[in-house]
Design a protein around this motif. Structure first.
Motif, PDB file in Angstrom:
ATOM      1  N   LYS A  99       0.859  -1.187   0.000  1.00  0.00           N
ATOM      2  CA  LYS A  99       0.000   0.000   0.000  1.00  0.00           C
ATOM      3  C   LYS A  99       0.890   1.231   0.000  1.00  0.00           C
ATOM      4  O   LYS A  99       2.020   1.195   0.494  1.00  0.00           O
ATOM      5  CB  LYS A  99      -0.845   0.082   1.275  1.00  0.00           C
ATOM      6  CG  LYS A  99      -1.985  -0.846   1.419  1.00  0.00           C
ATOM      7  CD  LYS A  99      -2.845  -0.336   2.572  1.00  0.00           C
ATOM      8  CE  LYS A  99      -3.368  -1.407   3.459  1.00  0.00           C
ATOM      9  NZ  LYS A  99      -4.201  -0.895   4.531  1.00  0.00           N
TER      10      LYS A  99
ATOM     11  N   LEU B  12       0.729   4.850   1.702  1.00  0.00           N
ATOM     12  CA  LEU B  12      -0.023   5.556   2.740  1.00  0.00           C
ATOM     13  C   LEU B  12       0.516   6.961   2.962  1.00  0.00           C
ATOM     14  O   LEU B  12       1.730   7.192   2.861  1.00  0.00           O
ATOM     15  CB  LEU B  12       0.057   4.795   4.067  1.00  0.00           C
ATOM     16  CG  LEU B  12      -0.453   3.350   4.070  1.00  0.00           C
ATOM     17  CD1 LEU B  12      -0.225   2.728   5.448  1.00  0.00           C
ATOM     18  CD2 LEU B  12      -1.916   3.290   3.689  1.00  0.00           C
ATOM     19  N   ASP B  13      -0.386   7.887   3.288  1.00  0.00           N
ATOM     20  CA  ASP B  13       0.067   9.228   3.657  1.00  0.00           C
ATOM     21  C   ASP B  13       0.467   9.235   5.134  1.00  0.00           C
ATOM     22  O   ASP B  13       0.409   8.204   5.819  1.00  0.00           O
ATOM     23  CB  ASP B  13      -0.983  10.294   3.333  1.00  0.00           C
ATOM     24  CG  ASP B  13      -2.223  10.242   4.208  1.00  0.00           C
ATOM     25  OD1 ASP B  13      -2.270   9.466   5.185  1.00  0.00           O
ATOM     26  OD2 ASP B  13      -3.170  10.993   3.908  1.00  0.00           O
TER      27      ASP B  13
ATOM     28  N   GLU C  64      -4.679   5.358   2.754  1.00  0.00           N
ATOM     29  CA  GLU C  64      -4.193   4.818   1.478  1.00  0.00           C
ATOM     30  C   GLU C  64      -4.360   5.854   0.373  1.00  0.00           C
ATOM     31  O   GLU C  64      -5.403   6.495   0.257  1.00  0.00           O
ATOM     32  CB  GLU C  64      -4.935   3.531   1.130  1.00  0.00           C
ATOM     33  CG  GLU C  64      -4.294   2.789  -0.025  1.00  0.00           C
ATOM     34  CD  GLU C  64      -4.821   1.367  -0.185  1.00  0.00           C
ATOM     35  OE1 GLU C  64      -4.422   0.730  -1.165  1.00  0.00           O
ATOM     36  OE2 GLU C  64      -5.609   0.909   0.657  1.00  0.00           O
ATOM     37  N   GLN C  65      -3.324   5.987  -0.439  1.00  0.00           N
ATOM     38  CA  GLN C  65      -3.305   6.997  -1.491  1.00  0.00           C
ATOM     39  C   GLN C  65      -3.781   6.419  -2.829  1.00  0.00           C
ATOM     40  O   GLN C  65      -3.564   5.240  -3.114  1.00  0.00           O
ATOM     41  CB  GLN C  65      -1.887   7.557  -1.660  1.00  0.00           C
ATOM     42  CG  GLN C  65      -1.379   8.277  -0.418  1.00  0.00           C
ATOM     43  CD  GLN C  65      -2.271   9.442  -0.053  1.00  0.00           C
ATOM     44  OE1 GLN C  65      -2.295  10.453  -0.726  1.00  0.00           O
ATOM     45  NE2 GLN C  65      -3.050   9.277   1.013  1.00  0.00           N
ATOM     46  N   PRO C  66      -4.413   7.261  -3.644  1.00  0.00           N
ATOM     47  CA  PRO C  66      -4.841   6.792  -4.969  1.00  0.00           C
ATOM     48  C   PRO C  66      -3.636   6.559  -5.881  1.00  0.00           C
ATOM     49  O   PRO C  66      -2.523   6.995  -5.580  1.00  0.00           O
ATOM     50  CB  PRO C  66      -5.718   7.934  -5.491  1.00  0.00           C
ATOM     51  CG  PRO C  66      -5.463   9.107  -4.618  1.00  0.00           C
ATOM     52  CD  PRO C  66      -4.822   8.629  -3.366  1.00  0.00           C
TER      53      PRO C  66
ATOM     54  N   VAL D 172      -0.220   8.871  -6.597  1.00  0.00           N
ATOM     55  CA  VAL D 172       0.022   9.861  -5.547  1.00  0.00           C
ATOM     56  C   VAL D 172       1.123   9.345  -4.625  1.00  0.00           C
ATOM     57  O   VAL D 172       1.111   8.196  -4.199  1.00  0.00           O
ATOM     58  CB  VAL D 172      -1.268  10.166  -4.747  1.00  0.00           C
ATOM     59  CG1 VAL D 172      -0.990  11.116  -3.592  1.00  0.00           C
ATOM     60  CG2 VAL D 172      -2.328  10.746  -5.675  1.00  0.00           C
ATOM     61  N   LYS D 173       2.081  10.219  -4.309  1.00  0.00           N
ATOM     62  CA  LYS D 173       3.213   9.828  -3.476  1.00  0.00           C
ATOM     63  C   LYS D 173       2.795   9.596  -2.033  1.00  0.00           C
ATOM     64  O   LYS D 173       1.936  10.291  -1.498  1.00  0.00           O
ATOM     65  CB  LYS D 173       4.284  10.920  -3.504  1.00  0.00           C
ATOM     66  CG  LYS D 173       4.951  11.076  -4.834  1.00  0.00           C
ATOM     67  CD  LYS D 173       5.917  12.240  -4.829  1.00  0.00           C
ATOM     68  CE  LYS D 173       6.439  12.477  -6.231  1.00  0.00           C
ATOM     69  NZ  LYS D 173       7.144  13.737  -6.341  1.00  0.00           N
ATOM     70  N   GLY D 174       3.448   8.621  -1.422  1.00  0.00           N
ATOM     71  CA  GLY D 174       3.252   8.319  -0.020  1.00  0.00           C
ATOM     72  C   GLY D 174       4.276   7.295   0.407  1.00  0.00           C
ATOM     73  O   GLY D 174       5.130   6.879  -0.384  1.00  0.00           O
TER      74      GLY D 174
ATOM     75  N   THR E 253       5.150   5.695  -5.416  1.00  0.00           N
ATOM     76  CA  THR E 253       3.807   5.738  -5.989  1.00  0.00           C
ATOM     77  C   THR E 253       3.478   4.338  -6.498  1.00  0.00           C
ATOM     78  O   THR E 253       4.369   3.510  -6.701  1.00  0.00           O
ATOM     79  CB  THR E 253       3.709   6.721  -7.176  1.00  0.00           C
ATOM     80  OG1 THR E 253       4.606   6.284  -8.211  1.00  0.00           O
ATOM     81  CG2 THR E 253       4.040   8.149  -6.770  1.00  0.00           C
TER      82      THR E 253
END
Length: 172
Positions: free
Chosen positions: A5, A7-8, A13-15, A18-20, A56
């Protein structure tokens, strides 16, 4: 099976795209740190190992590494990824190496950019001005370096990696 996953900072959970933080879960993931429950609790949250890496994931599940989480700079309420700055600056044909780090002036966070050039310059102030103008035209306001410093070479560790700590401690 392995699960991944992105995650921010709040664990959301990020789409796709999208960075996390890259987080993993599975049978082959470590159970914890030997005799270090605090580090284990900081790293494994709800069964998910937080790698400390930013990345990502695309719709096909392909994960792309961006950089270490510890290098992320928070300024003006924004997450700034030094790698984004460095990759943009490296597009200039006279830049050999580039490294952006977080610094402080009067307790305010700033972005310091250190570069080495392919050829020495007789006018480093002019080159720094050109680099700053380029960054102003290519980067978001919050991710523009406050200071640019030209070095003969970026400092390296014994493993020949850029020594971020030495750069962080250098004055802008």
């Amino acid at each position: 099976p392995m699960e991944i996953k992105i995650l921010d900072a709040d664990g959301v959970e990020q789409p796709f795209g999208v960075k996390g933080e890259i987080c993993i879960k599975g049978e082959n993931v470590m159970a914890g740190y030997w005799k270090n429950p605090k580090s284990t609790a900081d790293t494994i949250v709800d069964g998910w190992l937080h790698t400390g890496d930013i990345g990502t994931m695309d719709k096909d599940g392909v994960v792309t590494y961006v950089q270490r989480l510890k290098r992320m700079i928070v300024t003006s309420g924004y997450n700034v990824y030094p790698n984004d700055i460095e990759q943009e600056v490296l597009k200039l044909d006279y830049i050999n190496e580039a490294c952006a780090v977080q610094g402080y002036i009067d307790s305010k966070p700033i972005i310091k950019l250190f570069v080495s050039l392919y050829q020495p310059t007789d006018n480093p102030d002019e080159v720094c001005k050109l680099i700053k103008e380029y960054c102003d035209s290519k980067l978001e306001r919050f991710s523009r370096p406050s200071a640019v410093t030209i070095l003969d070479a970026l400092p390296k560790t014994r493993m020949a990696k850029i020594d971020f700590m030495k750069l962080t401690d250098m004055p802008p």
